[in-house]
Design an enzyme around this catalytic site. Structure first.
Site, short mmCIF file in Angstrom:
data_model
loop_
_atom_site.label_atom_id
_atom_site.label_comp_id
_atom_site.label_asym_id
_atom_site.label_seq_id
_atom_site.Cartn_x
_atom_site.Cartn_y
_atom_site.Cartn_z
N CYS A 303 0.79 -1.27 -0.02
CA CYS A 303 0.15 -0.02 -0.03
C CYS A 303 0.87 1.16 0.06
CB CYS A 303 -0.87 0.12 1.25
SG CYS A 303 -1.90 -1.22 1.37
N ARG A 399 -10.96 0.30 -7.14
CA ARG A 399 -10.96 0.43 -5.45
C ARG A 399 -9.97 1.54 -5.27
NH1 ARG A 399 -9.83 -3.27 -0.71
NH2 ARG A 399 -8.40 -2.17 0.44
#
Ligand code: XMP
Length: 485
Positions: A303, A399
């Site tokens: 991430c 997303r």
């Protein structure tokens, strides 16, 4: 106005900031029970879940996880039909009573029969005339078909052993064993085929006694959907998926909340919503009657959300904030992302989680769909964030990152993780670490781990002391290899 923000600023902690304090214990690791809830209605013997990512969970991973008592969530970076196909494969892998039985008729040609067996991957089919069971035909009969035999009628076994639809499983097993047959068709009062029990499924069941299964004996599987994809959620439910995992980078968003409200009305399987990182988000999602909360904004190994957007809450604090609310409502919490060692799982649960979700560790296993590569003589497997450029461009995921029509702001990276062997070996090491940690705390089960555990906060020197130091490692134990990057 600005300085106020820092007057009472909170400190937030993550896995590396804390350790659990050992306590007087009467619990041996081998006595520990790690079973826990993934969602309101899904209990797992091993509360570990593989992430819905395109380098982590497709049907192979989901089957391997479920066979060990854990769970896989099929990713959504594919078309609805592809995703449904993966769910179908998992649900069909094991079953006790097959309900959707494929049959042929005596007039079916041998060529057609061969085709059906190959395309549907079935080794034997009941033969029905009208609706009545009149025989059975298997691959072995095909092998001995010989010349001049053109239809099923020419090769089928007519004296077919069948049983009544409501036969207890134990009796069915006995019939299979006594008659040395592989398939037992179940018929109703009128002789119509309404089910099928196979010896292979019974053997599988015995081979994996701890597996996560539904009431039909089929393996459990979850699937991710975008927050607005109501059609996909319904189609997956129809296919028999056991849980829908709403997959969004920020579930505490009003459009998302409104859509979840609609989805709740349309879908009756468990809905796990996320991701979130605050108590307020937990309150809002619980008020929509969701069955589980997925916690983690930015802790994942791939991430970059925290770097790109400046947003996130260190994971131990995020888990405990959400769990404080969720526990009052009996809604399970799934700690998602940032888990590098089995000790992190123990910490996540002690902080309030009920289950954990892992991407990186499972991406390195044999069962992940990522491609293999060799670098410096070592085997690796591809792993990438679902918000990485590669994932956004090849897939259909929304997303992260779609700002404008063709330009993206990625919130993840692409890379590779060391090969870690088979999922069952990795899960054995992860649960072994959990059991060891619970033994130190004196916790017999997950409930006791939550209530009995106490944390200390550590410094960077404490962290350095925690890892192997002042040694050149020449022999890595298997569990240490799992955690290497
Ligand atoms: P680990 O640390 O187990 O984390 O590899 C897996 C989790 O990371 C999340 N995820 C992302 N988060 N950008 C993000 O900010 C991304 O591109 C991304 N892809 C996955 C997800 O929650 C997953 O379970």
């Amino acid at each position: 106005m600005f300085t106020d923000k820092f007057q009472q600023i909170r400190e937030a902690l993550t896995y590396d900031d804390v350790l659990l304090i050992p306590s007087r214990t009467a619990v041996e690791p081998r006595e520990v029970n790690v079973s826990s809830n993934f969602s309101r209605h899904i209990k797992l013997k091993v509360p570990i879940v593989s992430s819905p990512m395109d380098t982590v969970t497709e049907s192979g991973m989901a089957m391997a996880m479920a066979k060990q008592g854990a769970l896989g969530i099929i990713h959504r970076n594919i078309t609805m039909n592809q995703q449904i196909g993966f769910v179908r494969r998992v649900k069909r892998e094991e079953t006790i009573v097959i309900r959707n039985v494929h049959t042929v008729s005596p007039e079916t040609t041998i060529d057609d029969l061969r085709d059906i067996m190959r395309t549907k991957n079935i080794g034997g089919l009941p033969v029905v005339s009208g609706e009545k069971l009149v025989g059975i035909v298997t691959r072995r009969d095909l092998d001995f078909a010989g010349k001049g035999r053109n239809t099923v009628e020419d090769i089928m076994i007519r004296k077919v052993i069948s049983a009544n639809d409501n036969i207890p499983i134990e009796e069915a097993v006995e019939i299979l064993h006594k008659n040395r047959i592989e398939k037992l068709p179940l018929v109703d009062r009128n002789g119509r085929v309404v089910g099928l029990i196979t010896a292979k499924d019974i053997r599988n069941r015995e081979k994996f006694p701890e597996a996560s299964r539904d009431e039909n004996g089929q393996l459990l599987v979850g699937a991710a959907v975008g927050p607005f994809d109501l059609e996909r959620a319904q189609a997956l439910e129809k296919e028999g998926v056991d849980a829908i995992v709403i997959d969004t980078a920020h579930a505490h968003n009003e459009n998302v909340l409104n859509s979840i409200k609609k989805m709740r009305k349309l879908v009756s399987v468990d809905i796990v919503a996320g991701n979130i990182a605050t108590a307020e988000a937990a309150e809002d999602l619980i008020s929509l009657d969701v069955d589980g909360l997925r916690v983690g904004i930015g802790p994942g190994s791939i991430c970059t959300t925290r770097i790109i957007a400046g947003i996130g809450v260190p994971q131990i604090t995020a888990i405990s904030d959400v769990a404080e609310i969720a526990a009052k409502h009996g809604v399970p919490v799934i700690a998602d992302g940032g888990i590098r060692f089995s000790g992190d799982i123990v910490k996540a649960i002690a902080a309030g989680a009920d289950a954990v979700m892992l991407g990186s560790i499972f991406a390195g296993t044999e069962e992940s769909p990522g491609s293999e590569m060799i670098m410096n003589g070592r085997k690796y497997k591809a792993y990438r964030g679902m918000g990485s450029l590669g994932a956004i461009q090849t897939g259909i995921s929304d997303r992260y990152g779609k700002i404008g029509s063709n330009k993206f702001v990625a919130e993840g990276v692409e890379g590779a993780v060391p090969f870690k062997g088979r999922v069952d070996e990795v899960l054995f090491q992860l649960t072994g670490g959990m059991k060891s940690g619970m033994g130190y705390v004196g916790a017999r089960d997950i409930g006791e781990l939550k209530t009995k555990s106490r944390f200390v906060k550590i410094t960077s020197s404490g962290l350095r002391e925690s890892h192997p130091h002042d040694i050149r490692i020449v022999s890595e134990p298997p569990n240490y290899q799992i955690y290497q990057v």
